[in-house]
Motif scaffolding. Structure first.
Motif, short mmCIF file in Angstrom:
data_model
loop_
_atom_site.label_atom_id
_atom_site.label_comp_id
_atom_site.label_asym_id
_atom_site.label_seq_id
_atom_site.Cartn_x
_atom_site.Cartn_y
_atom_site.Cartn_z
N VAL A 44 0.66 -1.48 0.09
CA VAL A 44 -0.11 -0.10 0.33
C VAL A 44 0.73 1.28 -0.14
CG1 VAL A 44 -1.74 1.46 1.31
CG2 VAL A 44 -1.78 -1.50 0.95
N LEU A 45 0.72 2.31 -0.97
CA LEU A 45 1.32 3.34 -1.35
C LEU A 45 0.80 4.80 -0.41
CD1 LEU A 45 3.45 3.52 -4.83
CD2 LEU A 45 3.68 1.97 -3.01
N SER A 46 1.21 5.63 -0.08
CA SER A 46 0.84 6.81 0.56
C SER A 46 1.20 7.84 -0.23
CB SER A 46 0.65 6.46 2.06
OG SER A 46 0.35 8.22 2.49
N ASN A 47 0.66 9.04 -0.94
CA ASN A 47 1.05 9.86 -1.65
C ASN A 47 0.37 10.79 -1.56
OD1 ASN A 47 -0.68 9.56 -3.36
ND2 ASN A 47 1.30 8.52 -4.72
N VAL A 48 0.01 12.49 -2.14
CA VAL A 48 -0.92 13.34 -1.92
C VAL A 48 -1.95 12.98 -2.71
CG1 VAL A 48 -0.38 14.18 -4.32
CG2 VAL A 48 -0.73 15.96 -2.80
N GLU A 49 -1.61 11.46 -3.64
CA GLU A 49 -3.11 11.23 -4.08
C GLU A 49 -4.28 10.04 -2.87
OE1 GLU A 49 -1.75 9.26 -7.58
OE2 GLU A 49 -2.16 10.55 -8.90
N GLY A 50 -3.76 9.89 -2.38
CA GLY A 50 -3.86 9.33 -1.58
C GLY A 50 -3.26 8.02 -1.04
N LEU A 51 -4.06 7.00 -0.25
CA LEU A 51 -3.79 5.37 -0.37
C LEU A 51 -4.16 4.90 -2.16
CD1 LEU A 51 -4.63 4.86 3.28
CD2 LEU A 51 -2.75 5.10 2.30
N ARG A 52 -3.49 3.97 -1.74
CA ARG A 52 -2.73 3.09 -2.87
C ARG A 52 -2.53 1.67 -3.69
NH1 ARG A 52 -4.75 6.16 -7.67
NH2 ARG A 52 -4.81 4.31 -9.43
N PHE A 53 -3.78 0.57 -3.33
CA PHE A 53 -2.83 -0.49 -3.44
C PHE A 53 -2.01 -0.82 -4.71
CE2 PHE A 53 -3.08 -5.26 -4.00
CZ PHE A 53 -2.03 -5.65 -2.83
N VAL A 54 -0.52 -1.91 -4.50
CA VAL A 54 0.03 -1.86 -6.12
C VAL A 54 0.94 -3.33 -6.05
CG1 VAL A 54 1.88 -1.75 -7.73
CG2 VAL A 54 1.48 0.01 -6.10
N PRO A 55 0.10 -4.14 -6.43
CA PRO A 55 -0.17 -5.64 -6.45
C PRO A 55 1.62 -5.61 -6.90
CG PRO A 55 -2.11 -4.79 -8.02
CD PRO A 55 -0.95 -3.88 -7.45
N ALA A 56 2.25 -6.81 -6.41
CA ALA A 56 3.58 -6.78 -6.93
C ALA A 56 3.99 -8.27 -6.80
CB ALA A 56 4.69 -6.30 -6.79
N ARG A 57 4.69 -9.03 -7.96
CA ARG A 57 4.99 -10.21 -7.90
C ARG A 57 6.17 -10.58 -6.28
NH1 ARG A 57 4.96 -13.23 -13.34
NH2 ARG A 57 5.86 -11.20 -14.22
N LEU A 58 7.11 -9.35 -6.46
CA LEU A 58 8.76 -10.45 -6.04
C LEU A 58 8.06 -8.56 -5.07
CD1 LEU A 58 10.73 -10.73 -8.85
CD2 LEU A 58 10.19 -12.32 -6.79
N SER A 59 9.42 -9.01 -4.10
CA SER A 59 10.13 -7.76 -2.76
C SER A 59 11.55 -7.59 -3.34
CB SER A 59 10.00 -8.24 -1.33
OG SER A 59 10.91 -8.77 -1.40
N SER A 60 11.46 -6.39 -2.77
CA SER A 60 12.90 -6.18 -3.33
C SER A 60 14.06 -6.62 -2.71
CB SER A 60 12.86 -4.14 -2.81
OG SER A 60 12.41 -4.02 -2.29
#
Ligand code: FAD
Length: 218
Positions: A150-166
């Motif tokens: 889950v990302l947070s920025n000026v647009e609010g919260l968004r979920f970003v699906p990802a196949r891998l962690s970093s």
């Protein structure tokens, strides 16, 4: 008395990425660029307004020594970064080729503004999508498997699906054939016996190493 507040809500979800990297410091930027060069669709989320982490927004503007007194110790992404910084005159005036490649225990001072621009160019060329002023605030985990963040920025919260962690370990597993050929970041070589016998000089930018080390400096 402390209390807790629990909430749940629906948030927008982005299209999936192969890899989401949290933080565009030296480690995160290297991971994102190398992964994108291997063909992964990569999102790099950086909490501040620039890449480079401690080296730029932290103003820790000097790389630790990159030579053992005989040869350059770094390879892969870090070597490419040093070469680019050299070509673009991003180092302090005292940094000569000899200083960079052969001098023992010399810290490598650089211009943080140059580093920002070079890392920007690396990510653009590699096709990494960078979101500044964007913080990773939550990870969606299913057992040991990461489904997204889950990302947070000026647009609010968004979920970003990802196949891998970093994590580099996860990256090494996928895709196996390409990963084997990849030049992973900051490959280091074992220091020479001469360098290992010298106590590390905690040098600050531009200072001269102590007598014993100086005698070995070319
Ligand atoms: C005081 C100090 C002095 C140092 N001096 C030197 C030196 O002189 N020479 C040297 O070579 N090394 C030095 N180091 C070590 C060097 O800074 C670190 O090894 C290096 O910065 C680590 O890189 P990193 O990418 O892991 O983390 P960082 O450089 O810390 O980068 C992390 C990045 O992630 C971002 N971030 C954090 N949380 C989130 C989140 N939730 N979501 C999105 N983004 C996030 C941050 O904004 C930052 O850009 C020093 C470190 C410190 C603390």
């Amino acid at each position: 008395m402390t209390s807790t507040y629990q909430f749940s809500r629906s948030i927008a979800a982005d299209a999936p990425y192969d890899l989401v990297v949290a933080g565009g410091g030296p480690a995160g930027t290297a991971a994102a660029v190398c992964a994108a060069r291997l063909g992964l669709k990569v999102l790099l989320a950086e909490a501040t307004g620039c890449l480079g982490g401690m080296g730029t927004s932290g103003l820790v503007a000097s790389f630790g020594p990159v030579s053992d007194g005989e040869r350059m110790l770094v390879g892969g992404f870090m070597k490419e970064l040093l070469e680019t910084m050299w070509r673009q005159k991003a180092f302090a005036p005292q940094v000569t080729r000899d200083y960079l490649e052969r001098q023992l225990n010399r810290w490598v001072p650089f211009s943080p503004e140059h580093l920002k621009r070079i890392l920007d160019a690396f990510t653009v060329e590699a096709g990494v999508e960078v979101r500044f002023f964007t913080r990773v605030v939550e990870a969606e985990v299913d057992g040991r498997r990461l489904n997204g963040v889950v990302l947070s920025n000026v647009e609010g919260l968004r979920f970003v699906p990802a196949r891998l962690s970093s994590t580099p370990r996860a990256m090494r597993r996928w895709p196996p054939s390409r990963a084997r050929n990849a030049r992973w970041c900051c490959a280091t070589r074992k220091p020479s016996r001469r360098a290992r016998s010298v106590p590390c000089w905690p040098a600050w930018t531009g200072t001269t190493p102590p007598t014993k080390a100086r005698a070995w400096t070319r």
